[in-house]
Design an enzyme around this catalytic site. Structure first.
Site, short mmCIF file in Angstrom:
data_model
loop_
_atom_site.label_atom_id
_atom_site.label_comp_id
_atom_site.label_asym_id
_atom_site.label_seq_id
_atom_site.Cartn_x
_atom_site.Cartn_y
_atom_site.Cartn_z
N VAL A 32 4.61 5.31 -3.77
CA VAL A 32 3.64 5.32 -4.64
C VAL A 32 2.10 4.58 -4.39
O VAL A 32 3.11 3.36 -3.66
CB VAL A 32 4.40 4.73 -5.98
CG1 VAL A 32 3.58 4.43 -7.01
CG2 VAL A 32 5.56 6.18 -6.63
N ALA B 104 1.66 -1.11 -2.84
CA ALA B 104 2.10 0.29 -3.55
C ALA B 104 3.49 -0.28 -3.08
O ALA B 104 4.61 -0.80 -2.58
CB ALA B 104 2.53 1.23 -1.99
N LYS B 105 5.04 1.20 -3.50
CA LYS B 105 6.47 1.04 -2.65
C LYS B 105 6.44 1.61 -2.23
O LYS B 105 6.02 3.48 -2.56
CB LYS B 105 6.49 0.29 -3.65
CG LYS B 105 7.91 -0.05 -3.64
CD LYS B 105 7.52 -1.55 -3.09
CE LYS B 105 9.42 -2.20 -3.15
NZ LYS B 105 8.77 -3.50 -3.04
N GLY B 106 8.13 2.14 -1.78
CA GLY B 106 8.91 3.45 -1.63
C GLY B 106 10.31 3.35 -1.23
O GLY B 106 10.39 2.00 -1.73
#
Ligand code: NAD
Length: 400
Positions: free
Chosen positions: A50, A95-97
């Protein structure tokens, strides 16, 4: 966690006089990537990235491997990253994953396959000036090294600035491993100093003695010997000694893969008991939603430091705030990791390699500056530290 993050941003936005449209814009997510990683044995793993906001610079945020992660949690963590990089005044976005997997059930070959597939899917959307991922829960320099290698093979990038949290041999920064825990100790000390109790004898308990919790405690043992660790836990439970525990000894035990339920010579304690201990400071360094409306009434600590992301949910935050518990919020308390990630990226792009002392000095500067701004906003606006942290971040985002 997503509800909590949104509620905190809305409340801080209202305090700053923002319109609903401006608040919606802050919450809007730029891009979402949802895909599947297929393993050789036929298992299919959901995966996410994201990218929330890149107004202040390239997207930045970790990749988590966890069997319970879902899309909303990744969204919340991405939004919190934007707030964190802005609060710390880093030229980065958020962001992040995540990959839905329990890495403990996999061998190294499968982990490498997941890491490389993740990059293959996202290669056009990440990179040194677009989105710079990093390790998070259950991901580490070994995994990041595989990812960097895959990215370099696919794109020809030689800078290694496409990811941070690499091993030092592969372009990682000295001081990165300890950075989040160290940054937490710097932030807490600044707050205690501000409140005039930094030199007092204080007790603390740490929920989650992993990377962040253990470095917080080992750094504190050296820099703040007047803070006494009396209890700590991992996911199965932990150890308690009102006379004090030795963080270094506990860290050595955990480094060898030990579980506290097997630790000899100290009293055992459950995670719920730890939350209710009569200590001065409760350090939350495990996962999100550790303190909720179900257990906030048990909290006896006067201070909570959020080293995990979103460990106190919205209603617990409101109850604890009313009771006068001082919460040092995640977006500043645990920002040490992203600060040193940024310093790693700077070193990579300039082809430099800094000493650990230089990295720690820079970390100290960033954390101290953010804490000074935080306490100033708190006092000027008569708001909690959490509201002040979000107000600081939002102001910076509006300046762009
Ligand atoms: P980690 O996996 O090294 O450690 C997590 C620890 O928490 C482990 O000891 C685990 O056993 C324990 N744990 C898990 N569930 C628990 C539970 N219910 N009760 C008590 N303990 C439990 O992870 P980490 O890197 O130390 O990250 C911890 C938290 O800090 C996460 O929320 C992460 O998002 C956040 N964080 C990490 C960094 C970083 O640089 N590593 C930076 C910012 C925020």
């Amino acid at each position: 966690m997503l509800d909590t993050a949104k509620a905190l941003i809305k409340s801080a936005g209202k305090k700053l006089g923002l319109s609903s449209a401006q608040i919606d814009q802050l919450l809007a997510i730029d891009k979402e990537h949802q895909f599947e990683i297929k393993l050789d044995d036929g298992k299919v793993l959901p995966a996410y990235r994201v990218q929330h906001n890149n107004q202040r610079g390239p997207y930045k945020g970790g990749i988590r491997f966890h069997h319970e992660i879902d899309f909303d949690e990744v969204r919340a963590l991405a939004i919190l990253m934007t707030m964190k990089t802005a609060a710390l005044d880093l030229p980065l976005g958020g962001a992040k994953g995540g990959v839905v997997v329990n890495p403990r059930e996999l061998n190294d070959a499968a982990l490498e396959q997941i890491s490389r597939e993740y990059v293959r899917y996202l290669k056009d959307h990440i990179g040194p000036t677009k989105d710079i991922p990093a390790p998070d829960v259950n991901t580490n320099p070994v995994i990041i090294d595989w990812m960097v290698d895959e990215y370099s093979v696919l794109t020809g990038d030689k800078t290694r600035a496409s990811f941070t949290g690499k091993s030092v041999e592969k372009g990682g920064s000295l001081g990165r491993n300890a950075a989040t825990g160290r940054g937490g100790a710097i932030a807490l000390n600044a707050l205690l100093k501000h409140n005039g109790i930094a030199e007092k004898e204080l007790t603390y308990a740490v929920q989650g003695f992993g990377n962040v919790g253990s470095f917080f405690a080992t750094v504190a043992a050296v820099d703040h010997p007047n803070w006494k660790l009396v209890a700590t836990t991992d996911s199965n439970g932990g150890v308690y000694n009102p006379l004090g525990l030795d963080p270094k000894k506990l860290a050595e035990f955990k480094d060898k893969g030990g579980r506290f339920v097997e630790y000899k010579g100290e009293k055992q304690i459950s995670n719920e008991e730890l939350i209710g201990l009569d200590v001065d400071i409760l350090v939350l360094a495990a996962l999100g939603d550790a303190v909720t409306e179900a257990n906030d009434k048990h909290v006896k600590a006067k201070y909570i430091i959020e080293l995990a992301n979103g460990p106190v949910n919205e209603s617990a935050y409101s109850h604890l705030n009313k009771r006068g518990v001082i919460i040092l919020p995640d977006i500043i308390a645990n920002a040490g990791g992203v600060v040193v990630s940024y310093l790693e990226w700077v070193q990579n792009t300039k082809h430099e390699h800094w000493s650990e002392d230089k990295v720690n000095t820079e970390l100290n500067k960033y954390m101290t500056k953010a804490m000074n701004e935080l306490t100033k906003i708190t006092e000027e606006n008569k708001v909690s530290l959490t509201e002040a942290a979000f107000m600081l971040a939002i102001k910076r985002l509006l300046e762009v």
